[in-house]
Design a protein around this motif. Structure first.
Motif, mmCIF file in Angstrom:
data_model
loop_
_atom_site.group_PDB
_atom_site.id
_atom_site.type_symbol
_atom_site.label_atom_id
_atom_site.label_comp_id
_atom_site.label_asym_id
_atom_site.label_seq_id
_atom_site.Cartn_x
_atom_site.Cartn_y
_atom_site.Cartn_z
ATOM 1 N N ALA A 575 -5.554 93.675 -31.146
ATOM 2 C CA ALA A 575 -4.688 93.019 -32.127
ATOM 3 C C ALA A 575 -4.465 93.883 -33.357
ATOM 4 O O ALA A 575 -3.401 93.839 -33.979
ATOM 5 N N GLY A 578 -1.338 95.834 -34.110
ATOM 6 C CA GLY A 578 -0.139 95.124 -34.557
ATOM 7 C C GLY A 578 -0.061 94.962 -36.060
ATOM 8 O O GLY A 578 0.820 94.247 -36.558
ATOM 9 N N CYS A 579 -0.953 95.619 -36.791
ATOM 10 C CA CYS A 579 -0.928 95.517 -38.255
ATOM 11 C C CYS A 579 0.381 96.074 -38.807
ATOM 12 O O CYS A 579 0.936 97.044 -38.289
ATOM 13 N N ARG A 580 0.845 95.434 -39.870
ATOM 14 C CA ARG A 580 2.042 95.903 -40.562
ATOM 15 C C ARG A 580 1.632 96.445 -41.927
ATOM 16 O O ARG A 580 0.947 95.773 -42.701
ATOM 17 N N ARG A 646 6.827 88.197 -40.935
ATOM 18 C CA ARG A 646 6.640 86.938 -40.216
ATOM 19 C C ARG A 646 5.512 87.047 -39.197
ATOM 20 O O ARG A 646 5.321 88.082 -38.563
ATOM 21 N N GLY A 647 4.783 85.942 -39.058
ATOM 22 C CA GLY A 647 3.723 85.878 -38.062
ATOM 23 C C GLY A 647 2.495 86.695 -38.406
ATOM 24 O O GLY A 647 1.720 87.055 -37.511
ATOM 25 N N THR A 648 2.312 87.003 -39.698
ATOM 26 C CA THR A 648 1.160 87.811 -40.103
ATOM 27 C C THR A 648 0.373 87.119 -41.205
ATOM 28 O O THR A 648 0.843 86.155 -41.818
ATOM 29 N N GLN A 649 -0.813 87.630 -41.440
ATOM 30 C CA GLN A 649 -1.636 87.169 -42.553
ATOM 31 C C GLN A 649 -2.188 88.383 -43.296
ATOM 32 O O GLN A 649 -2.382 89.446 -42.709
ATOM 33 N N SER A 651 -4.395 91.131 -44.795
ATOM 34 C CA SER A 651 -5.634 91.731 -44.325
ATOM 35 C C SER A 651 -6.321 92.536 -45.422
ATOM 36 O O SER A 651 -7.502 92.352 -45.687
ATOM 37 N N SER A 689 -2.084 91.563 -40.850
ATOM 38 C CA SER A 689 -2.467 91.560 -39.433
ATOM 39 C C SER A 689 -1.814 90.374 -38.728
ATOM 40 O O SER A 689 -1.464 89.372 -39.364
ATOM 41 N N PRO A 690 -1.645 90.467 -37.395
ATOM 42 C CA PRO A 690 -1.035 89.349 -36.657
ATOM 43 C C PRO A 690 -1.887 88.091 -36.768
ATOM 44 O O PRO A 690 -3.115 88.150 -36.813
ATOM 45 N N ARG A 691 -1.229 86.951 -36.817
ATOM 46 C CA ARG A 691 -1.963 85.667 -36.858
ATOM 47 C C ARG A 691 -2.574 85.374 -35.493
ATOM 48 O O ARG A 691 -2.012 85.698 -34.467
#
Length: 691
Positions: A575, A578-580, A646-649, A651, A689-691
């Motif tokens: 996972a 998939g970090c942004r 979108r879809g991230t939290q 980190s 990071s992805p949720r």
């Protein structure tokens, strides 16, 4: 008769040099030479004292200088171009990647100064960017020493600003593309004497040219309409009087025209022959890449339309003709044997990152001297590089982002501190050594290190001379517009940023190569991919995701220079890949946040204690994201327009840079909102990071 007179002078100088050399060994022999010079006819004298040196006697420089400038090139094509003695002949050199175009340009300048005895102050070299200008200056200084100081080496923009009397330092935050165009148009009008009677126009042109006779232009394929008109006006292309024209020497490669989105047009280099009555010369021997990399690059670019080097493919330089096509890695790597590899890269950017980095790690095991600072991953768009960065951070691989320097260099706390120190000193002159000593006393960090690199380049340009402080400040303002740090880890960069660089090991990522910009022709992506490929010296891997049209790689799929690796079953990407990474632009940060607090507010103290690289946290307050330090102190706020992917939290976060802001930077109607005249702004990088 006049020509004979000057030829005789050249011979006399060679005779005097021989007299000195003989005298250093045996004075009697030198005296004998002198007696024979005045008693024998020239032919008999030369046969006795300088036998077999007839060609050397025609050179208007010493044998050692001739060897360094011409013979050391060891390439007949380069030597012919450098030692071209035709008067008022314009030259276009079509130089493929890795063919030594900068070397030829530098040696041409050295030839004009040392062999043609041209006044260095009559030579103007125009580079595409400041870093190229520094490299030209450095090489020229190594070749001809102090004579290099008289040669003018600038970017087109810097030369235009010099003509109109503009300064970078006074307007660095306001010099955008439109401002540059206006400055260029003003410079062109001055050179052409727009609105002046013919005699006054000629007088003004002569005054502005200041004795220039030769113009040398690097990367001619990347000039835009304004640069084209400036060079045209400088050279006097449209003047009816041939005596008023300057000689133009341009180096470029239409195959590497990749900046159409920024106004560059490949049509200008294609028109050079007609514009300047010039027959192109070709440089196609590649000194950089292995035979397999060169063969693969030729196959990719060969199908591009309207190529000026069609029929002139790049090739390995003659000194390496007997070497294996795969170079040293033909023996080192039992899998690829030095061939260009096409790597099946799965279905998305994360699987692609796993494949590419696994390949780099495999190669590193074969090389005990493996250095990540000589490797690069190149992509069309930044988003494909994000999983590569995540992979590096997960596996403790040193990594560097080519556009990490995008924070406003001139507004950096460190830059402003240096400039303030200079302006507050009593001295009027300064050299790079004094500034380096002062920087050494500071706290350290990435931006102080970058300023040290700037001083290194300034020292090259100025020869460590003491010059007015204003000169350095203006130089630094321009240098900072194109910041490029020294490599210290795996370099991640887009293909547009890769131009002019080279690396031992390169991987080119798949994705978005079929995009054609509004100002680009259909072959623009092919040229861009070609540029990315030709950055590699030793190994090259080309990633290929499933579902790709394969148009760019079609010619490579059945060629002996490439190896198509077998598809392997890939594990599910972790996972973390998939970090942004959101490197905030100034539009995404509330620039006036700290300015709305009184000077003695704790906010300013908290920001002052931060340095680049320090960790940050975020918290929501009133619908906006605030930045906090590790003690919970608020140190900044994101702009209203900012929204996490979108879809991230969230980190993690860190300070990329701290810039200086002033009341007058804001629009007049907003200035009264601020409670202090000067404050600092934290520019963050936020990782989600992805949720």
């Amino acid at each position: 008769p006049l020509k004979l007179h000057y030829m005789e002078q050249v011979i006399q100088i060679h005779v005097m040099a021989e007299y000195v050399q003989r005298g250093l060994k045996a004075m009697a022999e030198a005296l004998s030479l002198a007696m024979d010079y005045f008693s024998m006819d020239q032919e008999s004298f030369l046969k006795r004292w300088l036998p077999g040196r007839e060609k050397e006697l025609t050179h208007e420089t010493t044998p050692a200088s001739w060897r360094a400038i011409v013979e050391s090139l060891n390439n007949p094509d380069q030597q012919r171009i450098v030692a071209d003695d035709r008067e008022q002949t314009n030259v276009l050199v079509l130089a493929g990647p890795g063919s030594g175009k900068t070397r030829v340009l530098v040696h041409r300048i050295a030839y004009l100064v040392r062999a043609r005895r041209e006044n260095p102050r009559g030579i103007l070299a125009l580079a595409y960017n400041r870093h190229a200008a520094v490299e030209i200056r450095r090489r020229l200084s190594d070749l001809i020493g102090d004579d290099a100081r008289g040669v003018t080496v600038l970017t087109c923009h810097a030369f235009a600003m010099r003509l109109v009397g503009a300064s970078f330092a006074g307007r660095v935050d306001k010099v955008d593309g439109d401002t540059f165009k206006e400055i260029m148009r003003e410079a062109i009008a001055l050179l052409r004497g727009t609105g002046l009677p013919p005699e006054e126009a000629d007088e003004q042109r002569d005054r502005l040219l200041a004795g220039f006779r030769w113009i040398l232009v690097d990367e001619y394929q990347d000039i835009g309409p304004e640069q084209y008109e400036l060079i045209s006006a400088l050279s006097g292309r449209t003047l009816p009087d041939e005596d008023g024209k300057l000689t133009l020497f341009a180096v470029g490669d239409d195959d590497q025209n990749i900046y159409a989105f920024d106004g560059a047009s490949v049509e200008f280099i294609r028109r050079f022959e007609a514009d300047y009555n010039a027959k192109p010369a070709f440089l196609t021997e590649n000194y950089r890449s292995t035979g397999h990399i060169i063969a693969a690059a030729n196959l990719v670019i060969d199908s591009a339309a309207n190529r000026m080097k069609a029929g002139h493919p790049i090739s390995v330089d003659r000194a390496r003709l007997k070497e294996p096509l795969g170079g040293t890695w033909q023996e080192i790597d039992p899998v690829s044997n030095g061939r260009v590899q096409i790597l099946p890269a799965g279905t998305n950017a994360m699987t692609q990152a796993m494949v590419v980095m696994s390949e780099f790690e495999r190669l590193s095991r074969f090389d005990p001297d493996w250095d990540w600072a000589r490797t690069a991953v190149i992509s069309r768009e930044w988003k494909f590089l994000e999983p590569i960065r995540s992979y590096c951070e997960m596996h403790q691989i040193p990594v560097q982002l080519a556009d990490e320097e995008a924070a406003q260099f001139w507004r950096l706390r460190e830059t402003q501190s240096l400039v303030a120190w200079l302006r507050n000193t009593d001295a009027k002159l300064v050299d790079s050594g004094a500034m380096r000593d002062w920087i050494g006393e500071q706290a350290g960090g990435v931006w102080w290190s970058l300023l040290g690199e700037a001083l290194d380049e300034y020292a090259i340009e100025t020869g460590n001379a003491e010059l007015p402080i204003a000169h350095f400040v203006d130089w630094l303002a321009e240098w900072g517009r194109e910041v490029r740090r020294r490599q210290n880890g795996l370099m991640l960069l887009t293909a547009h940023r890769a131009k002019g660089l080279e690396f031992d090991h390169v991987a080119v990522l798949d994705g978005a190569w079929d995009k054609v910009g509004k100002e680009e022709d259909r072959d623009a992506p092919r040229r861009l991919y070609y540029v990315a490929m030709t950055r590699a010296r030793k190994t090259l891997a080309l990633a290929l995701m499933e579902g790709d049209k394969k148009e760019l790689l079609h010619a490579l799929l059945n060629d002996a220079s490439t190896l198509i690796r077998k598809k392997v079953d890939l594990p599910n990407p972790p996972a973390a890949l998939g970090c942004r990474f959101v490197r905030s632009t100034l539009r995404e940060v509330d620039l006036g946040f700290a300015g709305r607090y009184a000077p003695k507010s704790p906010v300013h103290q908290a920001i002052a204690s931060l340095m680049a690289g320090d960790p940050l946290q975020i918290r929501e307050c009133g619908g906006r994201l605030e930045l906090t330090d590790t003690n919970g102190n608020v140190v900044g706020r994101m702009a209203k327009a900012f929204a996490p992917p979108r879809g991230t939290q969230f980190s993690s976060g860190r300070v990329v840079a701290i810039i200086v802001r002033q009341r007058e930077d804001a629009e007049v109607e907003y200035q009264e909102r601020f409670r202090c005249d000067r404050w600092e702004v934290v520019v963050p990088e936020l990782v989600f990071s992805p949720r």
